[in-house]
Design an enzyme around this catalytic site. Structure first.
Site, PDB file in Angstrom:
ATOM      1  N   ARG A 194       8.507  13.263  -9.529  1.00 21.37           N
ATOM      2  CA  ARG A 194       9.070  13.051 -10.873  1.00 21.37           C
ATOM      3  C   ARG A 194      10.045  14.171 -11.193  1.00 21.37           C
ATOM      4  O   ARG A 194       9.733  15.342 -11.021  1.00 21.37           O
ATOM      5  CB  ARG A 194       7.920  13.035 -11.880  1.00 21.37           C
ATOM      6  CG  ARG A 194       8.344  12.614 -13.258  1.00 21.37           C
ATOM      7  CD  ARG A 194       7.104  12.174 -14.013  1.00 21.37           C
ATOM      8  NE  ARG A 194       7.340  12.049 -15.430  1.00 21.37           N
ATOM      9  CZ  ARG A 194       6.411  11.638 -16.262  1.00 21.37           C
ATOM     10  NH1 ARG A 194       5.206  11.346 -15.818  1.00 21.37           N
ATOM     11  NH2 ARG A 194       6.669  11.527 -17.546  1.00 21.37           N
ATOM     12  N   GLY A 200       8.225   8.603   5.556  1.00 20.67           N
ATOM     13  CA  GLY A 200       8.245   9.722   4.602  1.00 20.67           C
ATOM     14  C   GLY A 200       7.826  10.971   5.359  1.00 20.67           C
ATOM     15  O   GLY A 200       6.642  11.207   5.608  1.00 20.67           O
ATOM     16  N   THR A 225       1.419   7.057  -0.983  1.00 12.90           N
ATOM     17  CA  THR A 225       2.268   7.341  -2.145  1.00 12.90           C
ATOM     18  C   THR A 225       1.530   6.999  -3.439  1.00 12.90           C
ATOM     19  O   THR A 225       0.938   5.926  -3.552  1.00 12.90           O
ATOM     20  CB  THR A 225       3.572   6.504  -2.056  1.00 12.90           C
ATOM     21  OG1 THR A 225       4.145   6.700  -0.775  1.00 12.90           O
ATOM     22  CG2 THR A 225       4.555   6.897  -3.146  1.00 12.90           C
ATOM     23  N   ASN A 226       1.581   7.892  -4.389  1.00 16.11           N
ATOM     24  CA  ASN A 226       0.881   7.676  -5.664  1.00 16.11           C
ATOM     25  C   ASN A 226       1.694   6.885  -6.669  1.00 16.11           C
ATOM     26  O   ASN A 226       2.919   6.933  -6.625  1.00 16.11           O
ATOM     27  CB  ASN A 226       0.528   9.040  -6.273  1.00 16.11           C
ATOM     28  CG  ASN A 226      -0.770   9.559  -5.699  1.00 16.11           C
ATOM     29  OD1 ASN A 226      -1.734   8.803  -5.601  1.00 16.11           O
ATOM     30  ND2 ASN A 226      -0.790  10.820  -5.316  1.00 16.11           N
ATOM     31  N   GLY A 268       3.670  13.832   5.106  1.00 18.54           N
ATOM     32  CA  GLY A 268       4.020  13.102   6.332  1.00 18.54           C
ATOM     33  C   GLY A 268       4.164  14.018   7.538  1.00 18.54           C
ATOM     34  O   GLY A 268       3.653  13.727   8.631  1.00 18.54           O
ATOM     35  N   ASP A 294      12.326   8.969   7.930  1.00 13.70           N
ATOM     36  CA  ASP A 294      12.674   9.367   6.565  1.00 13.70           C
ATOM     37  C   ASP A 294      14.070   8.847   6.244  1.00 13.70           C
ATOM     38  O   ASP A 294      14.862   8.537   7.142  1.00 13.70           O
ATOM     39  CB  ASP A 294      12.634  10.894   6.409  1.00 13.70           C
ATOM     40  CG  ASP A 294      12.425  11.318   4.955  1.00 13.70           C
ATOM     41  OD1 ASP A 294      11.267  11.659   4.589  1.00 13.70           O
ATOM     42  OD2 ASP A 294      13.403  11.295   4.179  1.00 13.70           O
ATOM     43  N   HIS A 336      -7.763   6.917  -7.730  1.00 13.42           N
ATOM     44  CA  HIS A 336      -7.440   8.323  -7.495  1.00 13.42           C
ATOM     45  C   HIS A 336      -6.914   8.898  -8.805  1.00 13.42           C
ATOM     46  O   HIS A 336      -5.903   8.448  -9.305  1.00 13.42           O
ATOM     47  CB  HIS A 336      -6.359   8.353  -6.411  1.00 13.42           C
ATOM     48  CG  HIS A 336      -6.052   9.722  -5.908  1.00 13.42           C
ATOM     49  ND1 HIS A 336      -7.012  10.608  -5.541  1.00 13.42           N
ATOM     50  CD2 HIS A 336      -4.869  10.326  -5.664  1.00 13.42           C
ATOM     51  CE1 HIS A 336      -6.450  11.712  -5.099  1.00 13.42           C
ATOM     52  NE2 HIS A 336      -5.143  11.571  -5.175  1.00 13.42           N
ATOM     53  N   GLY A 371       8.008  14.057   4.472  1.00 14.64           N
ATOM     54  CA  GLY A 371       7.896  15.200   3.562  1.00 14.64           C
ATOM     55  C   GLY A 371       6.713  16.061   3.977  1.00 14.64           C
ATOM     56  O   GLY A 371       6.328  16.099   5.140  1.00 14.64           O
TER      57      GLY A 371
HETATM   58  N1  APR Z   1      12.347   5.769   2.991  1.00 15.27           N
HETATM   59  C1  APR Z   1      11.822   6.763   3.729  1.00 15.27           C
HETATM   60  N2  APR Z   1      11.510   7.962   3.222  1.00 15.27           N
HETATM   61  C2  APR Z   1      11.763   8.160   1.921  1.00 15.27           C
HETATM   62  C3  APR Z   1      12.322   7.170   1.090  1.00 15.27           C
HETATM   63  C4  APR Z   1      12.624   5.926   1.676  1.00 15.27           C
HETATM   64  N3  APR Z   1      13.157   4.931   0.975  1.00 15.27           N
HETATM   65  N4  APR Z   1      12.455   7.678  -0.152  1.00 15.27           N
HETATM   66  C5  APR Z   1      11.985   8.946  -0.116  1.00 15.27           C
HETATM   67  N5  APR Z   1      11.565   9.239   1.140  1.00 15.27           N
HETATM   68  C6  APR Z   1      11.018  10.493   1.644  1.00 15.27           C
HETATM   69  C7  APR Z   1      11.671  11.738   1.054  1.00 15.27           C
HETATM   70  O1  APR Z   1      12.942  11.983   1.642  1.00 15.27           O
HETATM   71  C8  APR Z   1      10.637  12.808   1.388  1.00 15.27           C
HETATM   72  O2  APR Z   1      10.918  13.434   2.630  1.00 15.27           O
HETATM   73  O3  APR Z   1       9.642  10.642   1.297  1.00 15.27           O
HETATM   74  C9  APR Z   1       9.327  12.030   1.478  1.00 15.27           C
HETATM   75  C10 APR Z   1       8.303  12.444   0.434  1.00 15.27           C
HETATM   76  O4  APR Z   1       7.922  13.748   0.730  1.00 15.27           O
HETATM   77  P1  APR Z   1       7.595  14.877  -0.358  1.00 15.27           P
HETATM   78  O5  APR Z   1       8.538  14.757  -1.500  1.00 15.27           O
HETATM   79  O6  APR Z   1       7.451  16.164   0.371  1.00 15.27           O
HETATM   80  O7  APR Z   1       6.170  14.407  -0.944  1.00 15.27           O
HETATM   81  P2  APR Z   1       4.728  14.726  -0.352  1.00 15.27           P
HETATM   82  O8  APR Z   1       4.200  15.970  -0.958  1.00 15.27           O
HETATM   83  O9  APR Z   1       4.756  14.580   1.118  1.00 15.27           O
HETATM   84  O10 APR Z   1       3.885  13.524  -0.990  1.00 15.27           O
HETATM   85  C11 APR Z   1       4.138  12.201  -0.619  1.00 15.27           C
HETATM   86  O11 APR Z   1       1.937  11.448  -1.114  1.00 15.27           O
HETATM   87  O12 APR Z   1       0.098  12.451  -2.085  1.00 15.27           O
HETATM   88  C12 APR Z   1       1.173  11.589  -2.282  1.00 15.27           C
HETATM   89  O13 APR Z   1       1.693  11.855  -4.608  1.00 15.27           O
HETATM   90  C13 APR Z   1       2.129  12.150  -3.306  1.00 15.27           C
HETATM   91  O14 APR Z   1       3.415  10.179  -3.561  1.00 15.27           O
HETATM   92  C14 APR Z   1       3.385  11.452  -2.957  1.00 15.27           C
HETATM   93  C15 APR Z   1       3.283  11.265  -1.437  1.00 15.27           C
END
Ligand code: APR
Length: 315
Positions: A83, A10, A120-121, A15, A34, A176, A12
């Protein structure tokens, strides 16, 4: 000799910020994975181009393929979807649970000795599901929340008193979210309990702000949640493991009778070293604190049951 390697699933906001922290603290080589093609590769290249300026030489790879994550010492899972309008809480739980469970299984297939940190939450629930799906010993799988929640509590205490944040120590137990359990009586400023420095009402207000710490940021930003402090919190755990520092930190872990709780994942103080969770420290809680931890655990348990039902994992 090989450098240690940390995989982040991930790429994002949490990450990619973690990748920056791990590389720039010179802790390990980083693999950013990702599902989106090109994105982790682009981020890795951007981070590589900063190496000469930040004065480190860590390798940073971006990929969409788990084979590139092989032999990682630590795998951090932040993958998930936010969401979207019209998406129910159950749909979100189901989607993210599948993503986390698949990521955990795929990562462990290529790094069978890795320690897993789930972000992830809802992370207590996700950690439980990933533990169940991978069958890892409990000391090798954990969730990150307590370090962040404790840092938020410390921040609010430091702001209130106008002292250096590094001089404040506090610990937050439990799940959390709204039912987390900040332990005010263990919070100190260089050893002096905050109960000597602040009145009850003020402490109550800081506890409430801590409980709503994530929500306060979402409300301000509108377009997502916190990521700087979460990435810092994960990097502290990564550092304690890689450098075998045995730091005593609040970590979400699988309990087998500790705190009177069984077969559940929840945040409690743990020592983190090179094998993962070295031991769980059981604090003596007041009746009020113990009750708050029980309510927190009940929330996690209800959510695990719900997640298992919607995933049809329950026997
Ligand atoms: N495999 C790999 N990466 C994935 C997959 C998957 N199957 N599905 C989604 N992703 C990636 C998305 O493409 C995105 O880049 O996970 C990333 C999530 O990043 P963001 O949406 O930016 O979320 P972020 O703010 O980083 O938070 C991630 O951490 O604090 C917790 O609640 C928050 O659950 C959330 C997580």
């Amino acid at each position: 000799c090989k450098s240690p390697r940390v995989t982040i699933v991930g790429a994002g906001r949490v990450g990619s910020t973690l990748a920056q922290r791990v590389a720039e603290k010179n802790l390990a080589d980083v693999v950013l994975l990702d599902i989106v093609e090109g994105m982790p590769q682009g981020l890795a290249l951007d981070l590589l181009e900063a190496r000469g300026l930040e004065l480190h030489h860590r390798q940073i790879i971006g990929t969409n393929n788990y084979a590139d994550t092989c032999d990682s010492q630590i795998v951090v899972i932040t993958a998930g979807v936010p969401r979207k309008p019209g998406m129910s809480r159950d749909d979100l739980l189901k989607t993210n649970a599948k993503i986390v469970v698949d990521a955990a299984k795929n990562a462990i297939a290529f790094s069978p000795n890795a320690i897993l940190i789930i972000v992830t939450n809802p992370l207590d629930v996700m950690t439980y599901l990933a533990w169940q799906a991978t069958g890892l010993p409990r000391y090798r799988i954990m969730g990150m929340a307590g370090v962040l929640d404790s840092a938020r509590f410390e921040t609010f205490i430091a702001l209130e008193l106008g002292v250096l944040p590094a001089d404040v120590q506090a610990v937050v137990l439990g799940s959390h979210g709204d039912l987390m359990v900040p332990l005010s009586r263990y919070a100190t400023v260089n050893g002096i309990p905050i109960t000597e420095l602040l009145d009850r009402e003020t402490i109550g207000r800081l506890v409430e702000r801590t409980r709503n710490g994530g929500g306060e940021i979402v409300e301000l930003m509108q377009t997502g949640g916190a990521f700087f402090a979460p990435a810092s919190a994960i990097s502290v755990m990564v550092e304690s493991i890689l450098l075998n520092q045995s730091r005593l930190l609040a970590v979400a872990t699988y309990l087998q009778g500790e705190y009177g709780l069984n077969d559940i994942v929840i945040g409690v103080p743990c020592r983190l070293g090179c094998a993962g969770i070295e031991n769980i420290v059981e604090l003596h809680l007041t009746d009020e604190e113990a009750e708050a931890l029980q309510s927190s655990a009940q929330w996690v348990r209800d959510n695990i049951t719900q997640a298992q039902e919607i995933l049809a994992m329950k026997p």
